[in-house]
Design an enzyme around this catalytic site. Structure first.
Site, short mmCIF file in Angstrom:
data_model
loop_
_atom_site.label_atom_id
_atom_site.label_comp_id
_atom_site.label_asym_id
_atom_site.label_seq_id
_atom_site.Cartn_x
_atom_site.Cartn_y
_atom_site.Cartn_z
N TYR A 148 -12.11 6.59 -0.89
CA TYR A 148 -12.72 6.22 0.39
C TYR A 148 -12.72 7.44 1.30
O TYR A 148 -11.97 8.40 1.07
CB TYR A 148 -12.01 5.02 1.04
CG TYR A 148 -10.50 5.04 0.96
CD1 TYR A 148 -9.74 5.83 1.81
CD2 TYR A 148 -9.85 4.24 0.03
CE1 TYR A 148 -8.36 5.82 1.73
CE2 TYR A 148 -8.46 4.23 -0.05
CZ TYR A 148 -7.72 5.03 0.80
OH TYR A 148 -6.36 5.03 0.73
N LYS A 192 0.80 -1.24 0.00
CA LYS A 192 0.00 0.00 0.00
C LYS A 192 0.83 1.29 0.00
O LYS A 192 0.38 2.33 0.47
CB LYS A 192 -0.98 0.06 1.21
CG LYS A 192 -1.86 -1.13 1.38
CD LYS A 192 -2.49 -1.62 0.11
CE LYS A 192 -3.46 -0.69 -0.54
NZ LYS A 192 -3.90 -1.21 -1.88
N LYS A 205 -6.33 0.31 -7.22
CA LYS A 205 -5.22 1.18 -6.85
C LYS A 205 -5.66 2.62 -7.00
O LYS A 205 -6.14 3.01 -8.08
CB LYS A 205 -4.00 0.92 -7.75
CG LYS A 205 -3.53 -0.50 -7.75
CD LYS A 205 -2.97 -0.94 -6.40
CE LYS A 205 -2.86 -2.46 -6.36
NZ LYS A 205 -2.46 -2.96 -5.06
P1 A3P Z 1 -4.87 3.71 -2.24
O1 A3P Z 1 -5.61 2.81 -3.16
O2 A3P Z 1 -5.20 3.48 -0.82
O3 A3P Z 1 -4.97 5.17 -2.63
P2 A3P Z 1 0.23 -0.73 -3.60
O4 A3P Z 1 0.29 -0.86 -5.06
O5 A3P Z 1 1.59 -0.85 -2.98
O6 A3P Z 1 -0.78 -1.66 -2.99
O7 A3P Z 1 -0.17 0.72 -3.24
C1 A3P Z 1 -1.44 1.21 -3.61
C2 A3P Z 1 -1.37 2.67 -3.44
O8 A3P Z 1 -0.53 3.22 -4.45
C3 A3P Z 1 -2.67 3.37 -3.63
O9 A3P Z 1 -3.31 3.39 -2.39
C4 A3P Z 1 -2.26 4.75 -4.15
O10 A3P Z 1 -2.41 5.74 -3.18
C5 A3P Z 1 -0.78 4.60 -4.47
N1 A3P Z 1 -0.37 5.08 -5.80
C6 A3P Z 1 0.78 5.72 -6.05
N2 A3P Z 1 0.88 6.03 -7.34
C7 A3P Z 1 -0.24 5.58 -7.93
C8 A3P Z 1 -0.69 5.60 -9.27
N3 A3P Z 1 0.02 6.17 -10.23
N4 A3P Z 1 -1.88 5.04 -9.53
C9 A3P Z 1 -2.59 4.47 -8.55
N5 A3P Z 1 -2.21 4.41 -7.27
C10 A3P Z 1 -1.03 4.95 -6.96
#
Ligand code: A3P
Length: 899
Positions: free
Chosen positions: A854, A628, A850
């Site tokens: 929320y 995350k 992603k």
């Molecule tokens: P949220 O969905 O809570 O916002 P991971 O891939 O490690 O699980 O992390 C998910 C998080 O990556 C997302 O958390 C989001 O905030 C972050 N993130 C960073 N760059 C992003 C991007 N380009 N597109 C989507 N999410 C991104």
């Protein structure tokens, strides 16, 4: 004369003691003459006693005059637990052991000092946990939750103990007194050492730089456990710098003595040669409440290894006692295999049967364990073929195991069915001849396929032979032997195997490589003997040829078994391989878990690895998480780079392989390598820079160790955001996946759950909060990897300015060509994140999971978490500062919130 004794100003002290006065020898010509004469006589007698039993030996190359093991214990001693003075081996157990841990603290002069390394080597071989610290530094914490962290303290050098600064010395002595922890202290001679001196603070004198002979153990010492007294080690002791101890207080009890040896340089006038000098001394602690054992020399003398182990056992109140049973399994690999002229004859087989019967009286259940390659049955000279027949006549007297039909190395089979067909042929041979093969044990020729793993071998073994146990000397490596361990793969228990110094071409004692004395030394206190002393379970490798010619295996093992009987209280036993395997893994359960290494890092491993496999099908860097923080975004951005190739998708875990962190690890290396493209055809090299991303790697205990074992040179990338936000994002992720606990409890309830909360809630809390304790996880990675192999990225910046981040990553990886991400990433206002530019004007964003939408975190939870993570954030900030790494802006902000 450097390194030799000289008169000291304190030598008058010696008059109070039994220590002889030392004078230059020129004054004592008569003594010298007598000594010279007796030395000559001694040498003649020694030669006679040593050579007499071999006097009927024919020259090397001739058969049927094998050497006879002639070693006998002094005294009567016939049974294993015999003891000439009727004292059985001590049990050192006492209640005091409940208050101490099973670690040894070794205080060395430097990390590189020789004796210190030898101490460590013995502890490693005995699988005793330890911590090494250089003296002069401050002491490590000695207690934890009212328990002593160390069961015994070992000083490599007496002076380092007596010269300790007052504060540390008081602390250590207080600890030893309070927790009944004893010390083992070595007292090496100094090159230009004083001849004699009082040990500061003790009613004890030492005399250094002595030359000694004839070693004897005090049979009444309560330290003796595996060491048996009653014998005298006759002859010169190694080294010319022994320290002896002189004491006249009842707290001091001798553990071992020796006699002064006259040399060309010195004679001893006030006492004869025969006066006993104390070379290992026990301090009962009557003066200051601390028990100690002082050694007047290191481990060049073989008995000191045993006395050291016994001292550890005694001083730790039994916490560090090794068992007294030693299991022996003697494998004879390659029965029927061998060139003409070195195979067994019928009389060799008879000798084997005879020795086996004799040994069974001493080693209950002992059976030679014969590994056969049936293709070579009857492939010798006529006499040797009769030997094969005789083996089969006696077949039921032995245990037998599969050693591959034609002794082919299993890794050379690419085809599973060919491998199985060959195995089946060997199996059929056994069935047709009624050979007892019910032991579920097999050995692969040259250890091939066992480690590194050739999955086909395990598969075929299970299918054709129902193999449950094997053994190898290759895990984790052949050398050093003390590091050899066991593991379990696909239900087959792999035990460590020992070598005894006999190989296929070791046929005659007189032609033993390096001279026959080398083998004798190995038996008499050397490598082979010490192997049995230190390993509760011994599986030895021998070869058919070691039982023909001079029957060296019979000679060697009978001699060493006798030597064990003479000098130890060890009880020799044997058991079928499956029983040994059960015992082994119940003794060392932590070894069951294998760890995989890169087979190309060890030339021997590379030799026994399937030729079509390549080590270039492994990642060169890992994105390790935590979850995350933007790991998927980074994964997809990296995959855009023309010179970078990601792992393939997994049907179960999508873009993550999750090899090092969970049960996938047990699927082995072949399974892992499937996720990476094979090298360019015709070469062994991958075209691209391979990487893998699994966010679960960051915080899992065993991952850094496992990853480092396989990918020691790999680079690591982790991404950090505020742990508070990370925890909330993770909670939302769980809700989105319909996790029942996350749906049932609010975020606040999860993060504030107490230890008496329902288990599901506690587990949820831990999974939510633990990854955010960044400093402790990074610290664990840095125990294995160098800091310059690690890149820590700011996850907030990845969201707002991924181009900067990707530029940083490319520099860290030294990757070419440079890929200009500003042309390929664009902010997508609908998604609210940067996305990949495709087809000129379109963008391709990460999926709905992603960058979720929320509600914001409630302020109560946020406040609670800021407080919760405060000390972890402080630790991270200090760590980054110490390592010279940048502090991300979110960390500054989180810390500011609490100023
Ligand atoms: P949220 O969905 O809570 O916002 P991971 O891939 O490690 O699980 O992390 C998910 C998080 O990556 C997302 O958390 C989001 O905030 C972050 N993130 C960073 N760059 C992003 C991007 N380009 N597109 C989507 N999410 C991104």
């Amino acid at each position: 004369m450097p390194g030799k004794p000289r008169l000291s100003s304190t030598s008058s002290l010696l008059c109070l003691t039994t220590l002889p006065r030392i004078c230059p020898v020129k004054k004592f010509k008569l003594t010298r003459l007598i000594l010279g004469g007796s030395l000559l006589l001694g040498a003649v007698l020694l030669w006679l006693s040593y050579n007499a039993p071999f006097s009927n030996s024919k020259s090397a190359g001739e058969r049927n005059s094998p050497p006879v093991p002639h070693l006998e214990c002094q005294g009567r001693a016939q049974s294993i637990y015999r003891d000439d003075i009727g004292i059985p081996p001590r049990d050192h157990d006492s209640d005091a052991k409940m208050r101490i841990n099973n670690h040894v603290l070794v205080l060395v002069e430097t990390q590189y000092s020789r004796l210190g390394q030898e101490i460590v080597a013995i502890l490693e071989a005995a699988r005793i946990k330890f911590r090494v610290e250089p003296t002069g530094k401050s002491l490590p914490y000695l207690t934890h939750m009212d328990k002593g962290k160390f069961g015994v303290i070992v000083f490599e050098n007496l002076e380092a103990y007596t010269n300790m600064d007052k504060w540390n010395r008081q602390l250590l002595d207080k600890y030893c007194k309070e927790y009944h922890v004893g010390m083992i202290i070595f007292a090496p001679s100094k090159e230009d050492g004083i001849l004699s001196s009082q040990v500061e603070g003790f009613q004890l004198y030492i005399h250094t730089n002595l030359v000694l002979k004839d070693y004897k153990i005090n049979p009444h010492s309560n330290i003796l456990r595996l060491t048996r007294a009653g014998e005298t080690w006759q002859g010169d002791l190694p080294d010319e710098d022994w320290t002896v101890f002189i004491a006249n207080h009842s707290t001091y009890q001798p553990l071992a003595y020796a006699s002064i040896r006259m040399t060309d340089h010195y004679s001893y006038d006030s006492v004869g040669e025969d006066v006993k000098q104390v070379v290992v001394l026990q301090d009962l602690g009557l003066c200051d409440g601390i028990q100690r054992v002082f050694f007047g020399n290191g481990f060049k003398f073989w008995l000191h290894r045993l006395l050291f182990l016994d001292s550890l056992s005694y001083l730790s109140h039994g916490k560090l006692s090794l068992p007294l049973e030693r299991y022996i399994l003697l494998d004879v690999d390659d029965i029927f295999v061998g060139r003409n002229g070195i195979r067994m004859h019928a009389d060799d087989v008879e000798a084997m049967v005879l020795f086996q019967e004799r040994w069974q009286k001493q080693i209950p259940n002992f059976h030679f364990n014969l590994g056969f390659s049936a293709k070579y049955f009857h492939h010798g000279t006529p006499e040797e073929d009769l030997g094969d027949d005789r083996l089969l006549e006696h077949k039921s007297k032995f245990w037998w195991f599969d050693h591959m039909w034609q002794h082919t190395q299993p890794h050379k089979y690419s085809n599973q069915s060919h491998l199985e067909a060959d195995m089946a042929k060997n199996c059929k041979f056994a069935q047709e001849r009624g050979i007892p093969v019910e032991w579920n044990y097999a050995i692969a020729p040259h250890h091939s396929g066992v480690y590194p793993i050739h999955e086909q071998l395990y598969e075929a073994w299970k299918k054709i032979w129902n193999i449950k146990v094997t053994s190898t000397e290759e895990y984790p490596h052949l050398k050093p032997a003390r590091h050899r361990r066991g593991f379990i793969h696909r239900g087959i228990k792999v035990l460590p195997r020992q070598t005894c110094g006999l190989f296929t071409h070791t046929l005659f004692l007189n032609q033993y490589p390096g001279g026959r004395q080398r083998l004798e030394n190995s038996i008499r206190g050397g490598d082979l003997f010490q192997t049995i002393v230190i390993n509760p379970i011994n599986i030895f490798m021998t070869h058919m040829s070691n039982y023909g010619s001079d029957r060296l295996a019979l000679y060697t093992f009978e001699s060493v078994f006798k030597f064990v009987q003479c000098w130890t209280n060890l009880k020799l036993l044997s058991a079928p391989p499956t029983v040994l395997a059960e015992k082994y893994f119940s003794m060392y359960p932590e070894e069951a878990d294998p760890f995989w290494q890169n087979p190309c890092e060890d030339p021997r491993h590379r030799e026994i690895w399937f030729k079509n496999k390549t080590c270039d099908r492994l990642p060169r860097f890992l994105v390790i998480g935590p979850q995350k923080t933007g790991t998927t975004a980074l994964y997809s951005f990296l995959s855009m780079h023309p010179a970078i190739t990601s792992n393939a998708w997994s049907p179960e875990t999508f873009e993550e392989v999750q090899f090092f962190s969970g049960n996938n690890y047990y699927k082995g290396l072949d399974w892992y390598m499937q996720f990476f493209p094979p090298p360019v055809p015709g070469t062994n090299i991958s075209q691209n820079y391979l990487f893998e991303k699994s966010a679960s790697y960051f915080d899992k205990e065993r991952v850094p160790m496992r990853a480092h074992a396989l990918l020691p040179k790999s680079k690591l990338i982790c991404i950090l955001i505020s742990p508070v936000k990370r925890a909330y994002s993770w909670y939302q992720h769980m809700r989105a996946h319909n996790d029942s606990t996350a749906l049932r409890y609010s975020f606040y309830e999860v993060v504030t759950a107490k230890d008496d909360a329902p288990k599901a809630l506690r587990d949820q809390r831990n999974r939510c909060l633990v990854p955010g304790m960044y400093a402790q996880h990074i610290d664990r990675w840095l125990q294995y990897y160098n800091v310059n192999q690690l890149l820590i990225l700011d996850g907030e910046l990845l969201k707002t300015n991924p181009v900067i981040i990707m530029h940083k990553v490319q520099r860290f990886l030294h990757i070419e060509p440079y890929f200009d991400y500003s042309m390929h990433l664009r902010y997508d206002s609908k998604k609210g994140f940067y996305c990949q530019v495709v087809n000129g004007d379109h963008t391709k964003c990460l999926g709905r999971s992603k960058g979720r939408k929320y509600p914001p975190m409630d302020s109560e939870s946020e406040k609670f978490l800021q407080q919760y993570y405060k000390r972890h954030n402080v630790a991270l900030s200090k760590m980054l500062h110490r390592l010279g790494l940048e502090t991300p802006s979110w960390l500054e902000e989180d810390l500011r919130n609490f100023e």
